[in-house]
Enzyme design. Structure first.
Site, PDB file in Angstrom:
ATOM      1  N   GLU A  72      80.137 -57.305  36.653  1.00  0.00           N
ATOM      2  CA  GLU A  72      81.445 -56.720  37.001  1.00  0.00           C
ATOM      3  C   GLU A  72      81.380 -55.396  37.766  1.00  0.00           C
ATOM      4  OE1 GLU A  72      83.440 -56.510  33.211  1.00  0.00           O
ATOM      5  OE2 GLU A  72      83.455 -58.672  32.965  1.00  0.00           O
ATOM      6  N   GLU A  84      81.211 -68.175  31.944  1.00  0.00           N
ATOM      7  CA  GLU A  84      81.973 -67.789  30.743  1.00  0.00           C
ATOM      8  C   GLU A  84      83.281 -68.568  30.712  1.00  0.00           C
ATOM      9  OE1 GLU A  84      82.290 -63.503  30.339  1.00  0.00           O
ATOM     10  OE2 GLU A  84      80.315 -63.181  31.204  1.00  0.00           O
TER      11      GLU A  84
HETATM   12  C1  XIL Z   1      83.308 -60.177  25.327  1.00  0.00           C
HETATM   13  C2  XIL Z   1      82.914 -60.756  23.968  1.00  0.00           C
HETATM   14  O1  XIL Z   1      83.240 -62.136  23.954  1.00  0.00           O
HETATM   15  C3  XIL Z   1      83.630 -60.048  22.856  1.00  0.00           C
HETATM   16  O2  XIL Z   1      83.156 -60.475  21.587  1.00  0.00           O
HETATM   17  C4  XIL Z   1      83.434 -58.530  23.002  1.00  0.00           C
HETATM   18  O3  XIL Z   1      84.200 -57.867  22.020  1.00  0.00           O
HETATM   19  C5  XIL Z   1      83.829 -58.050  24.373  1.00  0.00           C
HETATM   20  O4  XIL Z   1      83.113 -58.777  25.355  1.00  0.00           O
HETATM   21  N1  XIL Z   1      83.184 -60.577  30.403  1.00  0.00           N
HETATM   22  C6  XIL Z   1      81.871 -60.529  29.955  1.00  0.00           C
HETATM   23  C7  XIL Z   1      81.603 -60.750  28.523  1.00  0.00           C
HETATM   24  O5  XIL Z   1      80.950 -60.436  30.771  1.00  0.00           O
HETATM   25  O6  XIL Z   1      80.485 -60.047  28.093  1.00  0.00           O
HETATM   26  C8  XIL Z   1      82.802 -60.400  27.664  1.00  0.00           C
HETATM   27  O7  XIL Z   1      82.501 -60.768  26.322  1.00  0.00           O
HETATM   28  C9  XIL Z   1      84.045 -61.104  28.178  1.00  0.00           C
HETATM   29  C10 XIL Z   1      84.355 -60.685  29.594  1.00  0.00           C
END
Ligand code: XIL
Length: 375
Positions: A160, A265
């Site tokens: 990001e 994701e």
């Molecule tokens: C999220 C996790 O799922 C949560 O448990 C945590 O509290 C916050 O992060 N983008 C990403 C991930 O790259 O690492 C994030 O994961 C969601 C958004």
């Protein structure tokens, strides 16, 4: 929709096995269903690994040939204070992946979130300059990537780094180091494990700004002699965004970059958005649990269940269209009970974003994903 299930049941019946016991037909394995196209992965949260009999872990072993740690490898967890690393839970995660012969992804080395403040400060709490922060970044990457050399197969090196409009996000990394912090992170990761695949990962990747910025980044990294193997499109999507046409165009664009693409994701949020408009995946967003924001606390009604199944099928058909470029599709979790959407962007909701429900049963969306491979 349940055609596959019915066919399996009929075959069992013909073989004469179904009359003995009411045995459930075996659930298809997504990793097999898509074996000619891409790997299927899931993110695993910390708590799961403390309970080896966790039903979610069993489903992941059955369905997936890749795993990503949901939080374990983020800086604040693996390296909570100066000189202190907590590798024990990560070791357990790796062992689970190795036992199940999975492609193991490391998430993530350099990110603006879930990184403690001390990382950017000296002993007196003053902001570190470029040289000192680069040294800290190098030490962290070498310790973490180096420890798992040859065992973690691919790393989300930088996560990001861009705003939606494609400008570099204003982060503590960027402020102290400058524009080349991304390049330096890739260089350190490559030094620490020359064979590991290295990725840039981000959300809202269908937006024009991110598409341009990512293409530019891949080019810049190559020109600087850095190894970059892939681009990760997070895929925190909704029922109505991105529009399929938009996602299609973005995938077409990314395919021309000559790197592997991964949906890293994936989850599809059916819950109302606290503010109108699209939702990215900025983890710092937090809204109050106001009336109307948690409409499906008793379960997802059939109509919405079908809409989710339809959407997943369409999205998978699109991934199949670009399967020459897409190497992996990873879900951000496996069952609704453990989805991060239960707490983001509104804490305390009942999410329905994944393919397995709270009782670990495959949802209509699961079957529609299976069927998308037969179209
Ligand atoms: C999220 C996790 O799922 C949560 O448990 C945590 O509290 C916050 O992060 N983008 C990403 C991930 O790259 O690492 C994030 O994961 C969601 C958004």
């Amino acid at each position: 929709m349940n055609l596959q299930r019915i066919t399996v049941a009929l075959v069992l019946l013909l073989l004469g096995t179904s009359c003995s016991v009411a045995e459930e037909p075996r659930v298809p394995e997504l990793k097999q269903v898509f074996s000619n196209y891409f790997m299927i992965g899931a993110a695993i949260g910390t708590d799961r690994l403390l309970q080896p009999n966790d039903p979610g872990l069993k489903i992941v072993a059955q369905q997936c040939n890749s795993i990503t740690p949901e939080n374990l490898l983020k800086w604040q967890n693996v390296h909570p204070s100066p000189g202190e690393y907590d590798f024990m839970p990560v070791d357990r995660f790796i062992k689970y992946g190795e036992t199940n012969k999975m492609f193991i992804v490391g998430h993530t080395l350099v990110w603006h979130s879930q990184v403690p403040d001390w990382v950017f400060e000296d002993d007196l709490g003053r902001p570190l300059g470029r040289k000192a922060l680069l040294e800290r970044m190098r030490e962290h990457i070498h310790s973490v990537v180096g420890r798992y050399q040859g065992r973690v197969h691919g790393w989300d090196v930088v996560n990001e780094a861009f705003e939606d409009d494609g400008t570099l996000r204003d982060t503590a990394w960027h402020r102290a180091i400058g524009d080349d912090y991304i390049e330096m992170a890739f260089q350190f990761a490559h030094e620490a494990d020359p064979a590991a695949e290295l990725y840039y990962n981000d959300y809202s990747m269908f937006k024009p700004g991110k598409r341009t910025a990512t293409a530019k980044l891949v080019k810049q990294l190559r020109e600087a002699g850095c190894k970059i193997d892939g681009v990760g499109l997070q895929g925190h999507w909704g029922l109505d965004f991105p529009m399929l046409g938009e996602a299609d165009e973005a995938l077409k664009d990314y395919s021309s970059l000559g790197v592997k693409l991964m949906i890293t994701e994936l989850d599809i949020n059916v819950l109302p958005r606290p503010n109108d408009g699209e939702l990215g995946a900025e983890v710092s967003l937090q809204s109050e649990l106001a009336t109307g924001l948690n409409p499906y606390s008793e379960g997802l009604p059939a109509e919405e269940q079908n809409a989710l199944a339809e959407r997943y099928a369409k999205v998978f058909r699109l991934f199949l269209k670009y399967s020459d470029s897409i190497s992996r599709v990873t879900f951000w979790g496996i069952d609704d009970g453990h989805s991060w959407h239960n707490n983001w962007p509104v804490p305390g909701r009942t999410a329905h974003s994944l393919l397995f429900d709270r009782d670990y049963q495959p949802k209509p969306a699961f079957w529609s994903v299976v069927e998308s491979a037969n179209d």
